[in-house]
Scaffold this motif. Structure first.
Motif, short mmCIF file in Angstrom:
data_model
loop_
_atom_site.label_atom_id
_atom_site.label_comp_id
_atom_site.label_asym_id
_atom_site.label_seq_id
_atom_site.Cartn_x
_atom_site.Cartn_y
_atom_site.Cartn_z
N CYS A 11 30.36 37.79 -13.56
CA CYS A 11 30.09 38.19 -12.17
C CYS A 11 30.60 37.14 -11.20
O CYS A 11 31.16 37.47 -10.14
CB CYS A 11 28.59 38.40 -11.97
N LEU A 12 30.43 35.86 -11.53
CA LEU A 12 30.86 34.79 -10.63
C LEU A 12 32.38 34.74 -10.53
O LEU A 12 32.94 34.54 -9.44
CB LEU A 12 30.32 33.46 -11.14
N CYS A 28 33.96 22.32 -10.51
CA CYS A 28 33.85 23.59 -9.77
C CYS A 28 33.81 23.31 -8.27
O CYS A 28 33.14 22.39 -7.81
CB CYS A 28 32.59 24.35 -10.19
N ARG A 29 34.51 24.14 -7.53
CA ARG A 29 34.58 23.93 -6.09
C ARG A 29 33.36 24.46 -5.36
O ARG A 29 32.89 23.87 -4.39
CB ARG A 29 35.85 24.59 -5.54
N SER A 30 32.84 25.60 -5.79
CA SER A 30 31.74 26.22 -5.07
C SER A 30 30.39 25.66 -5.52
O SER A 30 30.21 25.29 -6.69
CB SER A 30 31.75 27.73 -5.26
N GLU A 31 29.45 25.63 -4.58
CA GLU A 31 28.10 25.18 -4.91
C GLU A 31 27.43 26.15 -5.89
O GLU A 31 26.67 25.73 -6.77
CB GLU A 31 27.27 25.08 -3.63
N THR A 32 27.74 27.43 -5.78
CA THR A 32 27.16 28.44 -6.68
C THR A 32 27.57 28.18 -8.13
O THR A 32 26.75 28.23 -9.04
CB THR A 32 27.60 29.86 -6.27
N ALA A 33 28.86 27.89 -8.34
CA ALA A 33 29.35 27.62 -9.69
C ALA A 33 28.74 26.34 -10.25
O ALA A 33 28.35 26.28 -11.42
CB ALA A 33 30.87 27.51 -9.68
N ARG A 69 25.88 25.04 -9.54
CA ARG A 69 24.48 25.32 -9.88
C ARG A 69 24.37 26.14 -11.17
O ARG A 69 23.48 25.91 -11.99
CB ARG A 69 23.79 26.05 -8.73
N LEU A 70 25.30 27.09 -11.35
CA LEU A 70 25.26 27.91 -12.56
C LEU A 70 25.56 27.07 -13.79
O LEU A 70 24.90 27.23 -14.83
CB LEU A 70 26.27 29.07 -12.44
N PHE A 71 26.53 26.17 -13.70
CA PHE A 71 26.82 25.27 -14.82
C PHE A 71 25.58 24.46 -15.20
O PHE A 71 25.25 24.32 -16.38
CB PHE A 71 27.96 24.31 -14.44
N ALA A 72 24.89 23.94 -14.19
CA ALA A 72 23.70 23.12 -14.46
C ALA A 72 22.59 23.94 -15.09
O ALA A 72 21.91 23.49 -16.02
CB ALA A 72 23.21 22.48 -13.16
N GLU A 73 22.41 25.17 -14.61
CA GLU A 73 21.34 26.03 -15.13
C GLU A 73 21.60 26.43 -16.58
O GLU A 73 20.71 26.33 -17.43
CB GLU A 73 21.20 27.28 -14.27
N ILE A 74 22.83 26.87 -16.87
CA ILE A 74 23.15 27.32 -18.22
C ILE A 74 23.14 26.15 -19.20
O ILE A 74 22.77 26.31 -20.37
CB ILE A 74 24.51 28.04 -18.24
N ALA A 75 23.51 24.95 -18.74
CA ALA A 75 23.49 23.77 -19.61
C ALA A 75 22.08 23.51 -20.14
O ALA A 75 21.91 23.11 -21.30
CB ALA A 75 24.01 22.55 -18.86
N LEU A 76 21.07 23.75 -19.33
CA LEU A 76 19.69 23.55 -19.77
C LEU A 76 19.34 24.47 -20.94
O LEU A 76 18.71 24.06 -21.91
CB LEU A 76 18.73 23.79 -18.60
N THR A 77 19.75 25.72 -20.84
CA THR A 77 19.47 26.67 -21.92
C THR A 77 20.27 26.35 -23.17
O THR A 77 19.76 26.49 -24.29
CB THR A 77 19.77 28.11 -21.46
N GLU A 78 21.52 25.92 -23.01
CA GLU A 78 22.34 25.58 -24.18
C GLU A 78 21.71 24.41 -24.95
O GLU A 78 21.76 24.37 -26.18
CB GLU A 78 23.77 25.22 -23.75
N GLU A 79 21.11 23.47 -24.23
CA GLU A 79 20.42 22.36 -24.92
C GLU A 79 19.24 22.87 -25.72
O GLU A 79 18.97 22.40 -26.83
CB GLU A 79 19.96 21.32 -23.88
N GLN A 80 18.55 23.87 -25.19
CA GLN A 80 17.43 24.48 -25.92
C GLN A 80 17.91 25.15 -27.19
O GLN A 80 17.28 25.03 -28.25
CB GLN A 80 16.71 25.49 -25.01
N HIS A 81 19.02 25.87 -27.12
CA HIS A 81 19.57 26.53 -28.30
C HIS A 81 19.97 25.51 -29.35
O HIS A 81 19.72 25.70 -30.55
CB HIS A 81 20.81 27.36 -27.91
N LEU A 82 20.63 24.43 -28.92
CA LEU A 82 21.07 23.40 -29.86
C LEU A 82 19.88 22.75 -30.56
O LEU A 82 19.93 22.49 -31.77
CB LEU A 82 21.91 22.36 -29.13
#
Length: 307
Positions: free
Chosen positions: A118-119, A193-198, A200-213
């Motif tokens: 979507c982004l 990433c140039r946009s603030e939205t991107a 923020r999305l990288f930071a949010e998804i990184a948290l979940t990926e750490e949980q999976h690992l």
């Protein structure tokens, strides 16, 4: 190495290149961890020698990965690989407890791929289905806002190797390798990433990926030399699988060369197991032949139905 260009060929070839890059990176990381854990200086030196060889291979594959103009596009490739690989191993896994862990992460990876899609559409107008080759299901999964959990809940009971077997180890090694590389990418590339939205999305998804690992890492528990043998065996198997189904002849030769190198590493690891633990490698790997190849080509349509 020059960056690999798909040029409209089988999109699974690009995923195999990225998977190989992830497994080499995980192999180097594991060997550094094993050196820190073992006490024998001779064993440390032998592991260091193997780690240097793996690092050479990792660098070559990192340069071979296809280039894209933005970090956001590579995030899409990582999530595509996470979804395709996790769905494939979940369908092959025989241990129900481990399979449940794969299914759990898969529902969340689906949402990651959907959100990045979507982004990309919003920021560049690009269609994610064209970028991924149309082989991967892109749909909402478990909402990201529901994915953040207390760390205690990410730790699972470890599955004894004697009960699960080498096939489960290979699956865990592969998905954890991709997760670790994905986490590193999101953690270190978000600022590109140039946009603030991107960002923020990288930071949010990184948290979940750490949980999976954390979930995957807590499932396996073995001694230093046992892990070394199984790591090399998993790499051999993954290169064997890549060679068996590769349609690009240039890349097929690459997989053959890598397989032969990993076979030599496996022989060395088996010798170290015998020397330092007086164990025969057949205790860990009783079967003479590899399990059936892990095919991304064959699972492309099966994965859509499974998801």
């Amino acid at each position: 190495y020059r960056p690999y260009t798909a040029d409209g060929s089988n999109p699974c070839s690009a995923l195999r290149v990225l998977l190989a890059c992830c497994t080499e990176s995980a192999s180097v990381f594991l060997k550094h961890d094993l050196v820190a854990r073992c006490a024998a200086a001779d064993l440390k030196r032998e592991i260091a020698l193997l780690a240097r060889a793996e690092q050479f291979q990792q660098e070559g594959l990192s340069l071979f990965c296809r280039e894209k103009p933005a970090a956001l596009f590579y995030a899409l490739f990582y999530e595509q690989l996470n979804e395709e690989l996790t769905a494939a191993v979940a369908q092959k896994e025989t241990d129900e407890y481990v399979k449940a862990a794969f299914d759990f992460a898969l529902a969340e990876d689906c949402d990651h791929l959907y959100r990045f899609s979507c982004l990309i559409k919003a920021e560049s107008g690009a269609d994610a289905k064209e970028i991924t080759g149309g082989i991967t299901e892109i749909m909402p999964g478990r909402p990201s806002i529901s994915q953040h959990r207390y760390p205690f809940d990410d730790v699972r009971r470890f599955v004894p190797f004697a009960l699960s077997g080498v096939k489960t180890w290979i699956h865990l090694f592969a998905v954890a390798a991709v997760k670790r590389r994905t986490l590193d990418f999101y953690t270190n590339a978000g600022y590109l990433c140039r946009s603030e939205t991107a960002r923020r999305l990288f930071a949010e998804i990184a948290l979940t990926e750490e949980q999976h690992l954390m979930q995957y890492d807590s499932l396996a528990d073995l001694s230093v030399t046992e892990k070394l043998v199984l790591c090399e065996y998993a790499e051999c198997y993954l290169y064997y699988s890549a060679y068996a189904e590769e349609t690009d002849e240039k890349i097929k030769q690459l997989w053959e060369k890598r397989f032969l190198r990993e076979a030599a590493h496996l022989q060395k690891a088996a010798q170290l197991l015998k020397t330092f633990e007086n164990k025969d490698y057949k205790v860990l790997i009783p079967q003479e032949n590899f399990p059936d190849p892990l095919s991304l080509n064959d699972f492309a349509e099966k994965n859509k139905l499974y998801i």
